[in-house]
Design an enzyme around this catalytic site. Structure first.
Site, PDB file in Angstrom:
ATOM      1  N   TYR A 165       5.905  -1.860  10.357  1.00  0.00           N
ATOM      2  CA  TYR A 165       5.921  -2.267   8.994  1.00  0.00           C
ATOM      3  C   TYR A 165       7.280  -2.966   8.974  1.00  0.00           C
ATOM      4  CZ  TYR A 165       6.935  -2.543   3.966  1.00  0.00           C
ATOM      5  OH  TYR A 165       7.038  -2.722   2.644  1.00  0.00           O
TER       6      TYR A 165
ATOM      7  N   LYS B  10      18.355  -0.302   4.445  1.00  0.00           N
ATOM      8  CA  LYS B  10      18.667   1.144   4.210  1.00  0.00           C
ATOM      9  C   LYS B  10      20.159   1.834   4.252  1.00  0.00           C
ATOM     10  CE  LYS B  10      13.653   1.823   4.279  1.00  0.00           C
ATOM     11  NZ  LYS B  10      12.477   1.484   5.157  1.00  0.00           N
TER      12      LYS B  10
ATOM     13  N   ASP C 107      13.659  -4.748  14.574  1.00  0.00           N
ATOM     14  CA  ASP C 107      13.778  -4.286  13.345  1.00  0.00           C
ATOM     15  C   ASP C 107      14.287  -2.918  13.224  1.00  0.00           C
ATOM     16  OD1 ASP C 107      13.354  -3.318  10.770  1.00  0.00           O
ATOM     17  OD2 ASP C 107      11.206  -4.069  10.260  1.00  0.00           O
TER      18      ASP C 107
HETATM   19  C1  PLP Z   1      12.020  -0.109   4.934  1.00  0.00           C
HETATM   20  C2  PLP Z   1      11.696  -1.060   5.972  1.00  0.00           C
HETATM   21  C3  PLP Z   1      11.606  -2.485   5.768  1.00  0.00           C
HETATM   22  C4  PLP Z   1      11.673  -3.072   4.482  1.00  0.00           C
HETATM   23  O1  PLP Z   1      12.858  -2.629   3.962  1.00  0.00           O
HETATM   24  P1  PLP Z   1      12.788  -2.971   2.198  1.00  0.00           P
HETATM   25  O2  PLP Z   1      14.382  -2.883   1.862  1.00  0.00           O
HETATM   26  O3  PLP Z   1      12.090  -2.080   1.724  1.00  0.00           O
HETATM   27  O4  PLP Z   1      12.392  -4.129   2.010  1.00  0.00           O
HETATM   28  C5  PLP Z   1      11.506  -3.088   7.032  1.00  0.00           C
HETATM   29  N1  PLP Z   1      11.308  -2.716   8.051  1.00  0.00           N
HETATM   30  C6  PLP Z   1      11.458  -1.298   8.315  1.00  0.00           C
HETATM   31  C7  PLP Z   1      11.280  -0.904   9.921  1.00  0.00           C
HETATM   32  C8  PLP Z   1      11.384  -0.367   7.171  1.00  0.00           C
HETATM   33  O5  PLP Z   1      11.608   0.865   7.663  1.00  0.00           O
END
Ligand code: PLP
Length: 426
Positions: A143, A266, A238
């Site tokens: 994701y 985060k 990511d």
């Molecule tokens: C949470 C998350 C996102 C998206 O971040 P948001 O601040 O919710 O837009 C993207 N990549 C990973 C791996 C995530 O855990």
């Protein structure tokens, strides 16, 4: 009389789609009504119904220092005295950028944004602008936020709701995204053979953590690095979830693999909305105003958010912090493993640093298909038993658990006790 969670959720559903501002909060996967939180401190959430819960969601990752951390709160308060937003460069941005460059091995230059989604979205555009190519590879179950070309076989809420492929994304976009199974080196080789010279980028969560928690097989990330280098494709890690979580420098530091670009989020915001994209200067300089790839943000580099994030990152530089977090993670893993042996139930507990996941499955989960095949009914029953007994785990079998430095020994002991009893009751 104060409203109960049930009352509030009734009202919320009249006003917001599904009653929430982010889908997994709605408890659709595990069933039941979500609770509303009125305050949070340390490892504890207090609901509007005056229940106290030991929290392993940690606001879905950011709260590595626990909720309402006093150091972060003070940093925000100090920044607040000076103003909430300037729309000009401000000194906090420099401090933040210096910290990121210092901590994250592959990052030479950085652009601050407001969410993880913005970071991955920009990473893809930048990789395309830099290479002059269109196609990208992503992995099933990874994701990357709600970016059009990445919401294909995605994890987290998309998976929880049973639609990993979102409506509203033109086929023509989706055709530029090649989706591969994670941990399958052969599929990778084949894809590069066929599309190598058209591939702008490969994007992945190096430890997929929006489909539970999956660890890469030995050598897998290195083979990906080698293929990208050979074919001139941009490797994007990511690390929105794993950055500052599995080590101060993320997976790239832990496993010593150097991506070209890194998406962060985060933890980097200390609980306020922040994301960042960083990487090789040569690629980053393709961004506006230097380069032809456009990206902007009215509130990007916001002083309050930067102050919170700087405080959060500085605390991660304390010497023994990751050892302490790892020990707590292992304690939970040990407790669950023992309970699995005692009961004979098939359970897998992948754990790394302060992240863990409890899958009801016979075999190690290596990819999305394995995660889907784990026992949903058993997970949901387990989730509700824990919640009824004061332990809040993520409300979906596809989410990772997080431990914070504010989880004191008594909280971990108590939570392990509840988790073990819940397993025995299955
Ligand atoms: C949470 C998350 C996102 C998206 O971040 P948001 O601040 O919710 O837009 C993207 N990549 C990973 C791996 C995530 O855990």
């Amino acid at each position: 009389m104060p409203s109960s969670s049930n009352d509030l959720f009734q009202r919320a559903q009249q006003l917001m789609p599904g009653g929430v501002n982010s889908p997994v909060r709605a408890f659709r996967s595990v069933g039941g009504t979500p609770f509303f939180t009125k305050k949070a401190r340390g490892a504890t959430l207090t609901t509007v119904d005056d229940r106290e819960l030991i929290d392993f969601v940690c606001t879905w990752g950011p709260a590595i220092h626990g909720h309402n951390n006093p150091v972060i709160r003070d940093a925000i308060a100090k920044a607040l005295e000076k103003g909430t937003s300037f729309g000009t460069p401000n000194p906090y941005e420099i401090e933040m950028a210096e910290l990121i460059v210092e901590l994250v091995p592959s990052v030479e230059k950085v652009r601050m944004v407001n969410s993880g989604t913005e970071a991955t979205m920009t990473a893809i555009r930048l990789a395309r602008g830099y290479t002059g190519r269109d196609k990208i590879i992503k992995f099933a179950g990874c994701y990357h936020g709600h970016v059009d070309s990445l919401l294909i076989k995605a994890g987290s809420g998309a998976l929880t709701l049973g639609n990993p492929d979102s409506a509203g994304i033109p086929d023509s976009f989706a055709q530029e995204t090649i989706v591969l199974p994670f941990n399958d080196s052969q599929a990778l080789e084949v894809a590069f053979q066929e599309f190598g010279d058209q591939l702008a980028a490969v994007i992945l969560e190096p430890y997929p953590a929006n489909v539970g928690l999956i660890m890469p097989k030995e050598g897998y990330l290195q083979s990906l690095r080698d293929l990208c280098s050979k074919h001139g494709s941009v490797l994007i890690f990511d690390e929105v979830m794993t950055g500052f979580r599995v080590s101060a420098g993320g997976v790239q530091q832990r496993d010593a693999i150097t991506p070209d670009l890194t998406a962060l989020g985060k933890i980097i915001g200390g609980g306020l909305p922040v994301g960042a994209l960083g990487g090789k200067a040569e690629i980053m300089d393709f961004l506006a105003p230097l380069g032809p790839v456009y990206q902007a943000g009215t509130l990007s580099g916001n002083p309050l958010a930067m102050a919170a994030g700087i405080a959060s990152l500085r605390m991660l530089q304390e010497s023994d912090i990751y050892d302490r977090l790892e020990k707590m993670g292992q304690q939970v893993q040990d407790a669950v493993t023992t309970a699995a042996q005692e009961t004979g139930l098939p359970i897998q507990v992948p754990q790394v640093a302060s992240m863990f996941c409890i899958y009801f499955a016979e075999e190690t989960v290596e990819n999305l298909d394995d995660a889907i095949a784990t026992d949903t009914d058993r997970f949901n029953k387990f989730f509700h038993t824990c919640l009824d007994n004061g332990v809040y785990l993520p409300p979906s079998k596809y989410e990772a658990n997080f431990i914070s430095t504010a989880h004191e020994q008594t909280a971990i002991d108590q939570a392990c006790d509840v988790i073990v009893k819940a397993i025995h009751g299955l």
